[in-house]
Scaffold this motif. Structure first.
Motif, mmCIF file in Angstrom:
data_model
loop_
_atom_site.group_PDB
_atom_site.id
_atom_site.type_symbol
_atom_site.label_atom_id
_atom_site.label_comp_id
_atom_site.label_asym_id
_atom_site.label_seq_id
_atom_site.Cartn_x
_atom_site.Cartn_y
_atom_site.Cartn_z
ATOM 1 N N ILE A 136 36.714 5.105 46.185
ATOM 2 C CA ILE A 136 37.899 5.419 46.895
ATOM 3 C C ILE A 136 38.382 3.831 47.515
ATOM 4 O O ILE A 136 37.684 3.037 48.004
ATOM 5 N N ILE A 137 39.538 3.611 47.318
ATOM 6 C CA ILE A 137 40.212 2.373 47.451
ATOM 7 C C ILE A 137 41.366 2.418 48.405
ATOM 8 O O ILE A 137 41.793 3.581 48.492
ATOM 9 N N GLU A 138 41.345 1.205 49.410
ATOM 10 C CA GLU A 138 42.814 1.454 50.224
ATOM 11 C C GLU A 138 43.692 0.296 49.844
ATOM 12 O O GLU A 138 43.474 -0.683 49.764
ATOM 13 N N VAL A 139 44.912 0.883 49.322
ATOM 14 C CA VAL A 139 46.058 -0.014 49.142
ATOM 15 C C VAL A 139 47.377 0.538 50.030
ATOM 16 O O VAL A 139 47.717 1.590 49.946
ATOM 17 N N ASN A 140 47.620 -0.508 50.704
ATOM 18 C CA ASN A 140 48.898 -0.286 51.438
ATOM 19 C C ASN A 140 48.654 0.929 52.482
ATOM 20 O O ASN A 140 49.558 1.668 52.634
ATOM 21 N N LYS A 163 45.215 10.531 59.675
ATOM 22 C CA LYS A 163 46.026 9.273 59.128
ATOM 23 C C LYS A 163 46.152 9.704 57.618
ATOM 24 O O LYS A 163 45.288 9.738 57.055
ATOM 25 N N LYS A 164 47.349 9.890 57.305
ATOM 26 C CA LYS A 164 47.969 9.900 56.062
ATOM 27 C C LYS A 164 48.822 9.064 55.402
ATOM 28 O O LYS A 164 49.935 8.926 56.166
ATOM 29 N N ALA A 165 48.564 8.350 54.497
ATOM 30 C CA ALA A 165 49.628 7.149 54.082
ATOM 31 C C ALA A 165 49.784 7.177 52.599
ATOM 32 O O ALA A 165 49.015 7.662 52.065
ATOM 33 N N GLY A 166 50.844 6.327 52.041
ATOM 34 C CA GLY A 166 50.886 6.393 50.865
ATOM 35 C C GLY A 166 52.076 5.240 50.375
ATOM 36 O O GLY A 166 52.225 4.550 51.346
#
Length: 363
Positions: free
Chosen positions: A248-252, A283-286
């Motif tokens: 699982i990676i976090e991008v922006n 927290k939900k982002a995309g």
């Protein structure tokens, strides 16, 4: 000779002739009986001939259907062994036989001198020549068999090549059919004139295109939490590992679950001891798509392209900003997302990410 004259009236007989050349000149007899034997064989007769004269044997040796056999003589005991050697012309052993029957050795030795060394050498040459000729025929036969085998292999390879060519042409025809089908779908969409419908039809046409079969390359690379990696054109950080094959990676600000075979190292960050403060904040982002200030039709066109790009890059969660305003743009975005075939669901974004003025979209 009179008996031979009667034999020609028969067919397929078994004929035995002992000392065939007795009673006439050996050279003339050899030529005459060679022709007679050829004719008898041609008529289907089986002929067994005994002779001491090498001339006739040498003349008959070039036939494939003639088998030469030499009688073995024990020179020490000076008596025949009644054994035979196939494929060669035997010696006469006339001098040895004369000695065995009691002829004085002085007379035998004198006869040898009269016969001469050259005649003896000539006999040996005839024997050796006949043997070499038969060996050469055997080698020619072996070469012909190998040549036939090679020709069969060549024919088999040619047939295999033709079969592969036919299969290739079949695949090319199928590929052309699939491309033609996709192009027709694209043309049909272009004739419609509706931008949204064009995008949808183009997506349908893209699905009908044959997919390239890429061979996956196995890499002996390990990944750990905290590693900075590159996923397609985006850079991010590994925040969790799901076994060796997934991370699982976090991008922006967006977390994406991906296969490790699609990741590349950019820099390895070592984890340092730290104190974390955990807050119960959802927290939900995309990936972000900002539609502020656009008309509804313009916004849906931009959103459609944005979602297609997100799907191609493998994102499974994105965020769309539409604002609140009069509510027209928000309504258009919701209706578009409801109809999109690849949208699994969507909801309003958390307050810290836009609240009612944004949508978190799940692909």
């Amino acid at each position: 000779m009179q008996q031979f004259a009667h034999i020609f009236s028969y067919r397929s007989a078994l004929i035995g002739v002992d000392e065939i050349e007795l009673g006439t000149d050996s050279d003339e007899a050899a030529a005459l009986f060679k022709v007679i034997l050829d004719d008898l064989i041609k008529r289907g007769h089986k002929v067994v001939v005994t002779t001491h004269h090498k001339r006739l044997a040498a003349l008959m040796a070039d036939r494939d259907d003639v088998e030469l056999m030499a009688a073995v003589y024990d020179e020490e005991a000076r008596r025949p062994t009644y054994e035979f050697i196939q494929g060669i012309i035997g010696k006469s052993y006339a001098f040895e036989t004369a000695s065995r029957y009691g002829i004085a050795n002085s007379l035998v030795n004198e006869a040898k001198k009269v016969y001469g060394d050259n005649s003896e050498k000539l006999s040996l040459l005839i024997e050796r020549g006949s043997q070499l000729e038969r060996e050469l025929k055997q080698k020619h036969k072996a070469v012909d068999e190998k040549l036939e085998t090679l020709q069969k292999r060549e024919l088999a390879l040619k047939e295999q090549k033709e079969e592969l060519h036919r299969e290739l042409q079949k695949q090319k025809a199928e590929l052309k059919r699939e491309y033609d089908l996709a192009i027709n779908e694209a043309k049909k969409a272009a004739r419609g004139g509706d931008v949204k419908e064009i995008h949808r039809a183009m997506n349908a046409a893209n699905k009908k295109l044959p997919r390239e079969q890429k061979e996956s390359i196995q890499r002996e690379v390990t990944f750990n939490v905290g590693d900075e990696v590159k996923y397609h054109s985006q850079s991010g950080t590994i925040v969790a590992m799901k076994g060796k094959n997934e991370a699982i990676i976090e991008v922006n600000g967006m977390k994406v679950r991906v296969k490790t075979k699609h990741l590349k190292h950019t820099k390895i960050v070592k984890q340092k001891p730290r104190t974390d403060l955990k807050l119960n904040v959802t927290k939900k982002a995309g990936l972000k798509c900002d539609l502020h200030g656009m008309r509804a039709d313009e916004a849906t066109e931009v959103l459609d392209k944005f979602l297609n790009d997100a799907l191609i890059n493998g994102w499974d969660e994105v965020i769309v900003y539409h604002g609140i305003g009069t509510g027209k743009l928000s309504y258009a975005v919701k209706e578009f997302l409801k109809q999109h075939p690849r949208v699994k669901g969507f909801e309003d974004a958390p307050q810290h990410m836009g609240g009612f003025g944004a949508k978190v979209v799940h692909l």
